[in-house]
Design an enzyme around this catalytic site. Structure first.
Site, PDB file in Angstrom:
ATOM      1  N   THR A 144       0.575   2.217 -30.010  1.00 36.79           N
ATOM      2  CA  THR A 144       0.463   2.332 -28.559  1.00 36.79           C
ATOM      3  C   THR A 144       0.079   3.751 -28.153  1.00 36.79           C
ATOM      4  O   THR A 144      -0.753   3.960 -27.248  1.00 36.79           O
ATOM      5  CB  THR A 144       1.813   1.959 -27.904  1.00 36.79           C
ATOM      6  OG1 THR A 144       2.132   0.627 -28.279  1.00 36.79           O
ATOM      7  CG2 THR A 144       1.751   2.077 -26.394  1.00 36.79           C
ATOM      8  N   HIS A 191      -3.546   4.316 -28.680  1.00 37.96           N
ATOM      9  CA  HIS A 191      -4.335   3.719 -27.595  1.00 37.96           C
ATOM     10  C   HIS A 191      -4.336   4.635 -26.374  1.00 37.96           C
ATOM     11  O   HIS A 191      -5.367   4.834 -25.733  1.00 37.96           O
ATOM     12  CB  HIS A 191      -3.755   2.361 -27.181  1.00 37.96           C
ATOM     13  CG  HIS A 191      -3.773   1.336 -28.262  1.00 37.96           C
ATOM     14  ND1 HIS A 191      -4.686   1.343 -29.283  1.00 37.96           N
ATOM     15  CD2 HIS A 191      -2.965   0.253 -28.489  1.00 37.96           C
ATOM     16  CE1 HIS A 191      -4.454   0.316 -30.084  1.00 37.96           C
ATOM     17  NE2 HIS A 191      -3.418  -0.348 -29.631  1.00 37.96           N
TER      18      HIS A 191
END
Lengths: 350, 350, 350, 350
Positions: free
Chosen positions: D37, D40
């Site tokens: 995450t 990203h």
């Protein structure tokens, strides 16, 4: 209704209107009902003397009410919502709470036992303990959702691992929770429900709840097991709910059990009981669940589902044999102690 | 009723009365019924051409019958017993059979597909595959216990881990098994059952089975999910039974599912389907059960319990929309193919 | 080794080589081992007198052997396969057998108790009871898979619903099954294993099996519970395996249990025991599993997996403290009765 | 480390020390680590652009830290406690939270995504999200408990219903979570663990984690399934953990699965995938679990147990291939994007 001092009885007394904290709601009581715990506190028996530390205190914990004020952190409720109470106020952070077992929180506080309860005009509940009801639910029914939850939790004790679909169920002892269990078992698809009960009023109610057979073990004697076996295709019961706390019922529970079946123990025995562990448990590969409270809040959702099922509310109404204004609590207690009543609902008429 | 050669149709033909082996019983057929598999074999479609090796063969596998002869090792049955058939004949020793999953035995043989079936005057069943019925059970109902078992297995797929008490259930597709699933879900205590179906006859039957809401997705379009959500307290369905085999229903199944809910897949899709794995499964923490056959024999006991429940047999009778003498099988097939019938029962009138 | 008459002892005697039936295999015994049941039969104690009807009879039931002949219906085994025996010979058609509970079959026959057993050169086993071993498995280890299965079944009693990953486990009583349970719990990822045992040999073995703490309750007295609690993060044990059959251990089992934890009862108590049902079970929401045999055959696959795990076979070998040629069975019995041995393996040297 | 604006990258910036609310604690960060995450968000890819609303924001969510201040309602923690963070901040009152599924709370907020995270000197956590660590636990290990929890949750998805004792496990994709899953499966008693991975570094690590066989499907082609089958006693895998998000792995997952086995889906596919529902799911009676987060907090206790198991911490250390001071986050990101690193730990050296 306040327990004013460490002695039997109670009295109506004016108390300050309680103030909800940030995570709490204030509820106007619409109806309440009497649990065995309340009877113990009223009578001030050995259990109450040992357990209840805080007097004066408002007692009672089964209720339905209307939210009249909400704390500033409350998100899931608003003024006007109808709610009932889950009595177990938990810490949310102990081992049990963190592993799906809030109902046996290590630091539990009980409404009407450890802090002010609901036999009053107003009561305070933590947000999480306030269960939102369907608006059209009769307050008298809404108030008995906790014992109904006990019954359902005994039927479906563990993460729903143990269903009753098509099973043969035995309920030993038909007090209010036993009666609710008979009704719930039939509604959840049990093939056969047998109940035991000595009291004729309760035996009649058990039949009205849908019991296929109701036996009085004091009349039947040794034939009790035989008749249960006959009524359960010769196998014995798949599921036994012990709800009497009577030593003879404990033996019966295991005698009547099919090998590999399960027993939920909800009734309290008050003293150690004797059991043939080898025959009752080991050779029979029996499983036993101690039942305390009800799952927070899986059981409440199951109860909600039951109450939405056709015909179920009508059964609950039959179990509420009496409605008494709350100031006449002494009379209500007398009805219960003399076993003239099953469940007594208290009306909020002060 | 024999499938004489590798082509469409079938014919009535005189065959030798079969002889039961040591572990088998000979059964006189009292009633049988038509499964989708039988339609495939009758039509001799792609599936049948690839799957059925053995012709001529008696086909059909749903039956009720009376035991007329027992093999010498048979202990649990005697002449005169009424029985139905579990169609899956298993080896009993493979990994699946040894771990509680007989219904997906690695070496399964299917009655009426791999060996002679039940559209006949007499049929042979292994002892373990002969399920003893209550003597008072209507043979037409007794014969449809297998599809009823499929429905119940889809509802309660895995060691009863997943009950439906108080849950919200969606059934997509109301063929005979879907209809039985609606009825079973209501009887096992589901709070709400929503069904989807295009065919008006079946939609009407779904309502008669107790569905709280029946939707036609071709009419409703995008409103289908919205309406399901409204009917399920805004949460979506806890349990979805996909029984249509239609790609649009597959998407709907997951769209209408509450996070953490479960989907049973019973319908066959015939070709690969496309699914948004991330949204449908991962982020939703969904659980999926592929449903094949029914548990041997946990599901049968659940079916037995259901059939002993008040009002359930009447519902099954409604799903049996037609009764046709078995020599008129061609007419019965026509009724199914034209969707004029739900379940067709075959009468043993030769 | 034959029990010739209804009295203590046994004798080596020439018996006809048994013939396998259609569904049976003939096995040449490579090794066997002594179970508590065999000790009872040898001693001809009260249990044996009441239970064993058939003399003369070959007794013993734990074995590893090589298949030397197969019945004509046998499909899953061939001559030369190495096998062990599941002792419970079941009917396959009763309620328990049909619902995933073969191990408590209503009509069970026990090898070496109800029919000729394995303390012999050759033994006959039904196909389904012959468990195929890895060819490289030491026959002495292969022979103790049944008690190992008891241990694993106590750890994972019910459809694997109850795992031990990261859990805190207490084993009360370190006979051979208790020792195997300690080893299995550690291998299956238990965080902490505490054991109780009075006998110094067994206490030492418990430590070698991986127990983090071994206590002698006769030495520790009331400190036993305190020390268990300290060793289990203050919570108490999540899982208790009662394997002693001692009344004091029964109380300890529940005192040391965390609320919501579970207890497996495998030890036999011989007489009714007294238990504080309220405190031990109800208020604690405890769960209890009676443990009899092992699951057929889920547990056997778990045992197979364990035996393929690095280091596990070595632990089993340590529990086999003695290897005795089978004609010297009297000496082997003496080693067990005097508690000089944990598990005794019998060598097939006639 | 702040994401200053809606674009790639991040910067070190002085921010005010956060203040804990009544139910919160302030934590000094001892170590943190990088999750996919975070990559990203760093890259500001399509997912991040759509998901992250709040900039500037401190990102990052995996940490270990020391409590330096506690809110006034906090009961279970005190200054000096070492803690890690459960990233999912939940409302506690929605349907999912009330039924044992907090990890899929309807109103979840994610640390470092929806509110300030942990790539900082100090971070604020709600009391319930602060998981107390053993004081002797290496902060770098403590920080990766969340992905370890993902791995364990995939292995044991549902109320522990599905254990891995003695089972055969396949892990498709050996990123950090896949590697942790291999290690956890072996420690929890899996018989055999097969892994697939293309990257040689990760394949080597998979072997070091205990994988019995590591295959590169791009090399093996159609032989991949055959080799998995051979390594799993011919049955196929009982448990498959799909952790790659690659469509070919999705097919492989079901092809390699034994009938009745189960698949956990954790990898994200980014676009709809195509699956042969009939063959993969229905006929195989497969079960599928979508895996999101980890159970709050059952999984954390399992992780705690694992970390107390001999040898497990050493395995986790091997997966942490790099330790980088947090101001050099850009370099750390580069190591991950170029697949030179498995897990990167961030040192609190500002």
């Amino acid at each position: 209704m306040v327990k004013p001092r460490k002695a039997a009885g109670g009295e109506v007394r004016s108390v300050p209107e309680p103030t909800p904290g940030d995570n709490e709601v204030l509820v106007r009581v619409l109806a309440s009902s009497i649990c065995g715990t309340d009877v113990h506190i009223w009578e001030w028996n050995a259990w109450a003397q040992q357990r209840v530390q805080r007097v004066p205190m408002v007692f009672g914990h089964e209720l339905s009410g209307e939210v009249v004020r909400v704390g500033r952190s409350v998100r899931s409720l608003e003024v006007g919502d109808h709610v009932s109470a889950e009595t177990h106020i938990v810490d949310g952070t102990c081992y049990q709470c963190r592993t799906g077992k809030m109902h046996i929180c290590e630091n539990v506080q009980v409404l009407g036992v450890d802090r002010d309860g609901v036999f009053a005009e107003y009561a305070v509940l933590p947000e999480i303990n306030a269960w939102k009801n369907a608006p059209d639910l009769d307050p008298a029914i809404a108030s008995v959702q906790e014992p109904l939850g006990n019954a359902v939790h005994a039927l479906l004790p563990e993460d729903n691992v143990e269903d009753v679909a098509g099973k043969r169920v035995l309920v030993t002892g038909c007090g209010p929770i036993g009666l609710l269990a008979v009704a719930a078992a039939k509604t959840l698809g049990a093939q056969t429900v047998v109940a035991t009960e000595l009291n004729p009023l309760r035996a009649r109610l058990a039949r009205e709840m849908g019991a296929d057979l109701v036996l009085d073990p004091t009349q039947e004697g040794a034939a009790t097991v035989t008749k249960i076996r006959e009524a359960t295709d010769g196998h014995g019961a798949d599921v036994v709910l012990e709800m009497s706390g009577h030593p003879a019922s404990l033996s019966l529970a295991f005698d009547a059990l099919t090998p590999g079946g399960r027993v939920s123990l909800l009734g309290l025995f008050d003293r150690p009981a004797t059991l043939d562990i080898d025959g009752a448990l080991v050779f029979k590969a029996a499983r036993v669940h101690g039942i305390f409270g009800r799952r927070m809040f899986e059981t409440w959702f199951q109860v909600k589902g039951l109450l939405a099922t056709q015909g179920f509310r009508e059964k609950v109404l039959k179990i509420i044999t009496h409605r008494v204004p709350i100031p006449e609590l002494a009379r209500a207690m007398e009805l219960i102690e003399s076993k003239q009543a099953a469940k007594v609902s208290l009306e909020a008429k002060w």
